[in-house]
Scaffold this motif. Structure first.
Motif, PDB file in Angstrom:
ATOM      1  N   GLY B  78       0.796  -1.225   0.000  1.00 47.43           N
ATOM      2  CA  GLY B  78       0.000   0.000   0.000  1.00 47.43           C
ATOM      3  C   GLY B  78       0.825   1.271   0.000  1.00 47.43           C
ATOM      4  N   SER B  79       2.018   1.230   0.605  1.00 48.48           N
ATOM      5  CA  SER B  79       2.810   2.454   0.741  1.00 48.48           C
ATOM      6  C   SER B  79       4.284   2.062   0.778  1.00 48.48           C
ATOM      7  N   VAL B  80       4.962   2.257  -0.356  1.00 51.68           N
ATOM      8  CA  VAL B  80       6.350   1.803  -0.437  1.00 51.68           C
ATOM      9  C   VAL B  80       7.292   2.809   0.218  1.00 51.68           C
ATOM     10  N   GLN B  81       8.433   2.271   0.663  1.00 50.13           N
ATOM     11  CA  GLN B  81       9.476   3.087   1.275  1.00 50.13           C
ATOM     12  C   GLN B  81      10.750   2.965   0.459  1.00 50.13           C
ATOM     13  N   VAL B  82      11.663   3.908   0.669  1.00 50.43           N
ATOM     14  CA  VAL B  82      12.939   3.877  -0.054  1.00 50.43           C
ATOM     15  C   VAL B  82      13.648   2.549   0.194  1.00 50.43           C
ATOM     16  N   SER B  83      13.505   2.025   1.395  1.00 48.70           N
ATOM     17  CA  SER B  83      14.163   0.763   1.756  1.00 48.70           C
ATOM     18  C   SER B  83      13.592  -0.451   1.023  1.00 48.70           C
ATOM     19  N   ASP B  84      12.490  -0.284   0.319  1.00 46.17           N
ATOM     20  CA  ASP B  84      11.909  -1.389  -0.480  1.00 46.17           C
ATOM     21  C   ASP B  84      12.575  -1.506  -1.847  1.00 46.17           C
ATOM     22  N   SER B  85      13.463  -0.606  -2.172  1.00 40.41           N
ATOM     23  CA  SER B  85      14.168  -0.665  -3.453  1.00 40.41           C
ATOM     24  C   SER B  85      14.977  -1.955  -3.526  1.00 40.41           C
ATOM     25  N   ALA B  86      14.675  -2.774  -4.516  1.00 33.32           N
ATOM     26  CA  ALA B  86      15.277  -4.110  -4.624  1.00 33.32           C
ATOM     27  C   ALA B  86      14.769  -4.745  -5.910  1.00 33.32           C
ATOM     28  N   VAL B  87      15.204  -5.984  -6.135  1.00 30.92           N
ATOM     29  CA  VAL B  87      14.663  -6.776  -7.241  1.00 30.92           C
ATOM     30  C   VAL B  87      13.749  -7.844  -6.653  1.00 30.92           C
ATOM     31  N   TYR B  88      12.569  -8.011  -7.246  1.00 27.00           N
ATOM     32  CA  TYR B  88      11.559  -8.940  -6.739  1.00 27.00           C
ATOM     33  C   TYR B  88      11.356 -10.062  -7.747  1.00 27.00           C
ATOM     34  N   PHE B  89      11.395 -11.294  -7.223  1.00 25.08           N
ATOM     35  CA  PHE B  89      11.237 -12.481  -8.060  1.00 25.08           C
ATOM     36  C   PHE B  89      10.008 -13.261  -7.628  1.00 25.08           C
ATOM     37  N   CYS B  90       9.164 -13.582  -8.596  1.00 26.59           N
ATOM     38  CA  CYS B  90       8.060 -14.500  -8.379  1.00 26.59           C
ATOM     39  C   CYS B  90       8.550 -15.906  -8.721  1.00 26.59           C
ATOM     40  N   ALA B  91       8.076 -16.909  -7.992  1.00 23.44           N
ATOM     41  CA  ALA B  91       8.563 -18.274  -8.231  1.00 23.44           C
ATOM     42  C   ALA B  91       7.479 -19.280  -7.892  1.00 23.44           C
ATOM     43  N   LEU B  92       7.583 -20.438  -8.518  1.00 25.63           N
ATOM     44  CA  LEU B  92       6.689 -21.536  -8.166  1.00 25.63           C
ATOM     45  C   LEU B  92       7.484 -22.804  -7.934  1.00 25.63           C
ATOM     46  N   SER B  93       6.906 -23.658  -7.125  1.00 26.72           N
ATOM     47  CA  SER B  93       7.491 -24.962  -6.866  1.00 26.72           C
ATOM     48  C   SER B  93       6.370 -25.988  -6.856  1.00 26.72           C
ATOM     49  N   LEU B  94       6.628 -27.119  -7.514  1.00 23.93           N
ATOM     50  CA  LEU B  94       5.668 -28.208  -7.462  1.00 23.93           C
ATOM     51  C   LEU B  94       6.046 -29.121  -6.314  1.00 23.93           C
ATOM     52  N   ASN B  95       5.088 -29.538  -5.551  1.00 21.53           N
ATOM     53  CA  ASN B  95       5.377 -30.306  -4.345  1.00 21.53           C
ATOM     54  C   ASN B  95       6.122 -31.599  -4.631  1.00 21.53           C
ATOM     55  N   THR B  96       5.961 -32.117  -5.823  1.00 22.63           N
ATOM     56  CA  THR B  96       6.611 -33.383  -6.153  1.00 22.63           C
ATOM     57  C   THR B  96       7.936 -33.167  -6.864  1.00 22.63           C
ATOM     58  N   GLY B  97       8.298 -31.935  -7.099  1.00 19.87           N
ATOM     59  CA  GLY B  97       9.486 -31.656  -7.894  1.00 19.87           C
ATOM     60  C   GLY B  97      10.676 -31.226  -7.066  1.00 19.87           C
ATOM     61  N   ASN B  98      11.789 -31.075  -7.734  1.00 16.16           N
ATOM     62  CA  ASN B  98      13.013 -30.676  -7.063  1.00 16.16           C
ATOM     63  C   ASN B  98      13.478 -29.296  -7.480  1.00 16.16           C
ATOM     64  N   GLN B  99      12.735 -28.660  -8.364  1.00 18.18           N
ATOM     65  CA  GLN B  99      13.195 -27.395  -8.883  1.00 18.18           C
ATOM     66  C   GLN B  99      12.190 -26.294  -8.613  1.00 18.18           C
ATOM     67  N   PHE B 100      12.751 -25.104  -8.530  1.00 18.93           N
ATOM     68  CA  PHE B 100      11.968 -23.899  -8.531  1.00 18.93           C
ATOM     69  C   PHE B 100      11.932 -23.356  -9.954  1.00 18.93           C
ATOM     70  N   TYR B 101      10.866 -22.631 -10.259  1.00 22.00           N
ATOM     71  CA  TYR B 101      10.777 -21.923 -11.524  1.00 22.00           C
ATOM     72  C   TYR B 101      10.637 -20.443 -11.183  1.00 22.00           C
ATOM     73  N   PHE B 102      11.651 -19.666 -11.555  1.00 27.04           N
ATOM     74  CA  PHE B 102      11.678 -18.258 -11.216  1.00 27.04           C
ATOM     75  C   PHE B 102      11.248 -17.397 -12.390  1.00 27.04           C
ATOM     76  N   GLY B 103      10.601 -16.290 -12.082  1.00 27.83           N
ATOM     77  CA  GLY B 103      10.389 -15.249 -13.074  1.00 27.83           C
ATOM     78  C   GLY B 103      11.696 -14.516 -13.326  1.00 27.83           C
ATOM     79  N   THR B 104      11.669 -13.582 -14.243  1.00 25.60           N
ATOM     80  CA  THR B 104      12.891 -12.898 -14.660  1.00 25.60           C
ATOM     81  C   THR B 104      13.282 -11.756 -13.734  1.00 25.60           C
ATOM     82  N   GLY B 105      12.461 -11.459 -12.739  1.00 27.77           N
ATOM     83  CA  GLY B 105      12.794 -10.411 -11.785  1.00 27.77           C
ATOM     84  C   GLY B 105      12.278  -9.051 -12.222  1.00 27.77           C
ATOM     85  N   THR B 106      11.841  -8.252 -11.250  1.00 29.87           N
ATOM     86  CA  THR B 106      11.387  -6.884 -11.497  1.00 29.87           C
ATOM     87  C   THR B 106      12.145  -5.963 -10.549  1.00 29.87           C
TER      88      THR B 106
END
Lengths: 115, 112
Positions: B78-106
């Motif tokens: 709702g209200s970002v701060q200067v300290s929130d400056s960073a790169v954010y990655f969305c990711a998924l994991s399948l419970n039966t799998g061994n890998q994560f799948y990452f987005g390209t980052g924002t």
């Protein structure tokens, strides 16, 4: 305190040198991973391990090799470094669960520069 | 196959502005969903997670709701701060799998 460690944090080295990037975790996790992160931020999986004496190549082809002789230790080696290997390398670990998610924990990374 | 698509950056906001970073996914099973944050010079840290449909993950003022019908997991604050400056990655994991799948980052930059 349970954690995941990487050394060195920064490394500048000349072409042709052999290097080993260290990764250790104290959480007892069975799975460990190496990612290469390019300047555009995207993460590429280069190696992973399900447990001791298990290693697999990831999605991105890499000239590096890994070993997993102990649960807590997953070093990555480059036999002959080249400028194209310049990148950020991130190590991660996770725990196998019968049910539920398997969150990955990341180390702080090693920034490698090959001149 | 399995994949994550997230909003391209960079995103620049003024302090106290509202933040949305879009994330959609494709999965062959029933994934768990994650948002990770990477501050400059550091590794990735888990920001929040959701393991089933309609779950809401929240942490440090950030929220994301697992929407199965739209295969989305958008990050909001709702209200970002200067300290929130960073790169954010969305990711998924399948419970039966061994890998994560990452987005390209924002990349997010918050200016005072």
């Amino acid at each position: 305190e349970a954690d995941i460690y990487q050394t060195p944090r920064y490394l500048v080295i000349g072409t042709g040198k052999k290097i080993t990037l260290e990764c250790s975790q104290t959480m007892g996790h069975d799975k460990m991973y190496w990612y290469q992160q390019d300047p555009g931020m995207e993460l590429h999986l280069i190696h992973y391990s399900y447990g001791v004496n298990s290693t697999e190549k990831g999605d991105l082809s890499s000239e590096s090799t890994v070993s997993r002789i102990r649960t807590e230790h997953f070093p990555l080696t480059l036999e002959s470094a080249r400028p194209s290997h310049t990148s950020q390398y991130l190590c991660a670990s996770s725990e196998t669960r019968v049910q539920g998610y398997n969150e990955q924990f990341f180390g702080p990374g090693t920034r490698l520069t090959v001149l | 196959g399995n994949s994550v698509t997230q909003m391209e950056g960079p995103v620049t906001l003024s302090e106290e502005a509202f933040l949305t970073i879009n994330c959609t996914y494709t999965a062959t099973g029933y994934p768990s969903l994650f948002w990770y944050v990477q501050y400059p010079g550091e590794g990735l840290q888990l920001l929040l997670k959701a393991t089933k449909a309609d779950d809401k993950g929240s942490n440090k003022g950030f929220e994301a709701t697992y929407r199965k019908e739209t295969t989305s997991f958008h990050l909001e604050k709702g209200s970002v701060q200067v300290s929130d400056s960073a790169v954010y990655f969305c990711a998924l994991s399948l419970n039966t799998g061994n890998q994560f799948y990452f987005g390209t980052g924002t990349s997010l930059t918050v200016i005072p």
